[in-house]
Design a protein around this motif. Structure first.
Motif, PDB file in Angstrom:
ATOM      1  N   UNK A  20       2.584  30.491 -23.648  1.00 25.08           N
ATOM      2  CA  UNK A  20       3.754  31.219 -23.148  1.00 25.08           C
ATOM      3  C   UNK A  20       3.562  31.611 -21.686  1.00 25.08           C
ATOM      4  N   UNK A  21       2.344  31.956 -21.308  1.00 18.29           N
ATOM      5  CA  UNK A  21       2.050  32.287 -19.908  1.00 18.29           C
ATOM      6  C   UNK A  21       2.250  31.071 -19.014  1.00 18.29           C
ATOM      7  N   UNK A  22       1.835  29.912 -19.494  1.00 20.15           N
ATOM      8  CA  UNK A  22       2.043  28.677 -18.735  1.00 20.15           C
ATOM      9  C   UNK A  22       3.536  28.439 -18.499  1.00 20.15           C
ATOM     10  N   UNK A  23       4.323  28.607 -19.548  1.00 21.27           N
ATOM     11  CA  UNK A  23       5.771  28.411 -19.419  1.00 21.27           C
ATOM     12  C   UNK A  23       6.355  29.386 -18.406  1.00 21.27           C
ATOM     13  N   UNK A  24       5.878  30.626 -18.410  1.00 20.39           N
ATOM     14  CA  UNK A  24       6.370  31.625 -17.460  1.00 20.39           C
ATOM     15  C   UNK A  24       5.976  31.263 -16.031  1.00 20.39           C
ATOM     16  N   UNK A  25       4.769  30.753 -15.849  1.00 19.77           N
ATOM     17  CA  UNK A  25       4.327  30.333 -14.513  1.00 19.77           C
ATOM     18  C   UNK A  25       5.229  29.217 -13.999  1.00 19.77           C
ATOM     19  N   UNK A  26       5.511  28.244 -14.841  1.00 22.76           N
ATOM     20  CA  UNK A  26       6.369  27.133 -14.428  1.00 22.76           C
ATOM     21  C   UNK A  26       7.754  27.651 -14.060  1.00 22.76           C
ATOM     22  N   UNK A  27       8.311  28.509 -14.909  1.00 23.15           N
ATOM     23  CA  UNK A  27       9.654  29.034 -14.651  1.00 23.15           C
ATOM     24  C   UNK A  27       9.697  29.836 -13.345  1.00 23.15           C
ATOM     25  N   UNK A  28       8.693  30.656 -13.105  1.00 28.23           N
ATOM     26  CA  UNK A  28       8.686  31.496 -11.907  1.00 28.23           C
ATOM     27  C   UNK A  28       8.425  30.684 -10.639  1.00 28.23           C
ATOM     28  N   UNK A  29       7.606  29.657 -10.742  1.00 33.25           N
ATOM     29  CA  UNK A  29       7.174  28.933  -9.545  1.00 33.25           C
ATOM     30  C   UNK A  29       8.004  27.695  -9.233  1.00 33.25           C
ATOM     31  N   UNK A  39      -5.875  33.205   1.935  1.00 31.01           N
ATOM     32  CA  UNK A  39      -4.751  33.425   2.845  1.00 31.01           C
ATOM     33  C   UNK A  39      -4.209  32.113   3.386  1.00 31.01           C
ATOM     34  N   UNK A  40      -5.102  31.189   3.652  1.00 26.79           N
ATOM     35  CA  UNK A  40      -4.707  29.911   4.244  1.00 26.79           C
ATOM     36  C   UNK A  40      -4.301  28.865   3.198  1.00 26.79           C
ATOM     37  N   UNK A  41      -4.577  29.100   1.954  1.00 24.42           N
ATOM     38  CA  UNK A  41      -4.295  28.116   0.903  1.00 24.42           C
ATOM     39  C   UNK A  41      -2.800  27.978   0.660  1.00 24.42           C
ATOM     40  N   UNK A  42      -2.415  26.791   0.272  1.00 27.29           N
ATOM     41  CA  UNK A  42      -1.035  26.496  -0.083  1.00 27.29           C
ATOM     42  C   UNK A  42      -0.705  27.188  -1.409  1.00 27.29           C
ATOM     43  N   UNK A  43       0.406  27.906  -1.466  1.00 29.36           N
ATOM     44  CA  UNK A  43       0.792  28.635  -2.679  1.00 29.36           C
ATOM     45  C   UNK A  43       0.952  27.680  -3.862  1.00 29.36           C
ATOM     46  N   UNK A  44       1.513  26.515  -3.640  1.00 28.59           N
ATOM     47  CA  UNK A  44       1.689  25.549  -4.731  1.00 28.59           C
ATOM     48  C   UNK A  44       0.333  25.115  -5.288  1.00 28.59           C
ATOM     49  N   UNK A  45      -0.653  24.987  -4.427  1.00 28.75           N
ATOM     50  CA  UNK A  45      -1.996  24.626  -4.881  1.00 28.75           C
ATOM     51  C   UNK A  45      -2.628  25.715  -5.728  1.00 28.75           C
ATOM     52  N   UNK A  46      -2.416  26.971  -5.325  1.00 28.74           N
ATOM     53  CA  UNK A  46      -2.946  28.084  -6.109  1.00 28.74           C
ATOM     54  C   UNK A  46      -2.264  28.175  -7.470  1.00 28.74           C
ATOM     55  N   UNK A  47      -0.953  27.949  -7.494  1.00 23.18           N
ATOM     56  CA  UNK A  47      -0.231  27.955  -8.769  1.00 23.18           C
ATOM     57  C   UNK A  47      -0.759  26.831  -9.666  1.00 23.18           C
ATOM     58  N   UNK A  48      -0.988  25.672  -9.093  1.00 27.86           N
ATOM     59  CA  UNK A  48      -1.510  24.547  -9.874  1.00 27.86           C
ATOM     60  C   UNK A  48      -2.899  24.866 -10.432  1.00 27.86           C
ATOM     61  N   UNK A  49      -3.738  25.525  -9.637  1.00 24.46           N
ATOM     62  CA  UNK A  49      -5.069  25.915 -10.130  1.00 24.46           C
ATOM     63  C   UNK A  49      -4.965  26.924 -11.268  1.00 24.46           C
ATOM     64  N   UNK A  50      -4.079  27.890 -11.125  1.00 21.70           N
ATOM     65  CA  UNK A  50      -3.880  28.885 -12.189  1.00 21.70           C
ATOM     66  C   UNK A  50      -3.345  28.207 -13.450  1.00 21.70           C
ATOM     67  N   UNK A  51      -2.424  27.287 -13.270  1.00 24.79           N
ATOM     68  CA  UNK A  51      -1.871  26.539 -14.406  1.00 24.79           C
ATOM     69  C   UNK A  51      -2.978  25.785 -15.130  1.00 24.79           C
ATOM     70  N   UNK A  52      -3.826  25.114 -14.376  1.00 21.87           N
ATOM     71  CA  UNK A  52      -4.916  24.343 -14.986  1.00 21.87           C
ATOM     72  C   UNK A  52      -5.886  25.237 -15.756  1.00 21.87           C
ATOM     73  N   UNK A  53      -6.184  26.409 -15.221  1.00 22.30           N
ATOM     74  CA  UNK A  53      -7.070  27.340 -15.909  1.00 22.30           C
ATOM     75  C   UNK A  53      -6.456  27.795 -17.239  1.00 22.30           C
TER      76      UNK A  53
END
Length: 149
Positions: free
Chosen positions: A57-66, A24-38
């Motif tokens: 393709x999932x990585x590209x979608x994450x970048x586009x959405x975020x 809840x307290x984590x920065x959304x950009x940080x969570x997106x970056x962690x998901x991207x790295x995984x």
């Protein structure tokens, strides 16, 4: 004291509450970056296999959405990472397609039959010298395997 109903290896209710509070307290950009790295790590491990394309393709979608919520520098690094993985995937598929052709050109030692690629694998019905170069272009979301007859 531990809950007797708790399965060994599973976090306790208190651990789960603490973890959810951290999220809840984590920065959304940080969570997106962690998901991207995984996803990027998974794609690197699977390079050359068709399932790597799903991850890329999932990585590209994450970048586009975020990208609207991400710092521009981070977004650009993510886009470069996706482009590098796409290039590496196409190269790995090309090498995999050439391998069966090399196996067929040189008979196996001891009179063994050369291995034949399985349907849907790189180097199958679509991977031959008669293939057009444009067939190897990266098309996000497109399965590189030919449609089933």
């Amino acid at each position: 004291m531990t809950d007797p109903r708790q399965t060994p290896g599973q976090p306790s209710q208190e651990d789960m509450r603490a973890y959810l509070e951290q999220l809840r307290e984590a920065d959304a950009a940080g969570l997106v970056a962690e998901a991207f790295n995984l996803l990027a790590t998974g794609a690197q491990v699977k390079l050359g296999r068709p399932d790597a394309r799903v991850l890329i393709d999932s990585l590209a979608a994450v970048v586009e959405a975020a990208h609207p919520a991400m710092p521009a520098q981070v977004t650009e690094q993510m886009r470069q990472g996706v482009a590098q993985l796409q290039t590496a995937q196409v190269q790995a598929e090309k090498e995999a397609a050439q391998q069966p052709a090399a196996d067929q050109a040189a008979p196996a030692a001891g009179g063994e039959q050369p291995s034949t690629p399985t349907p849907g694998s790189p180097g199958g019905a679509t991977g031959g010298s008669g293939q057009r170069m444009t067939d190897r272009l990266w098309v996000p979301g497109r399965d590189p395997r030919p449609p089933a007859p």
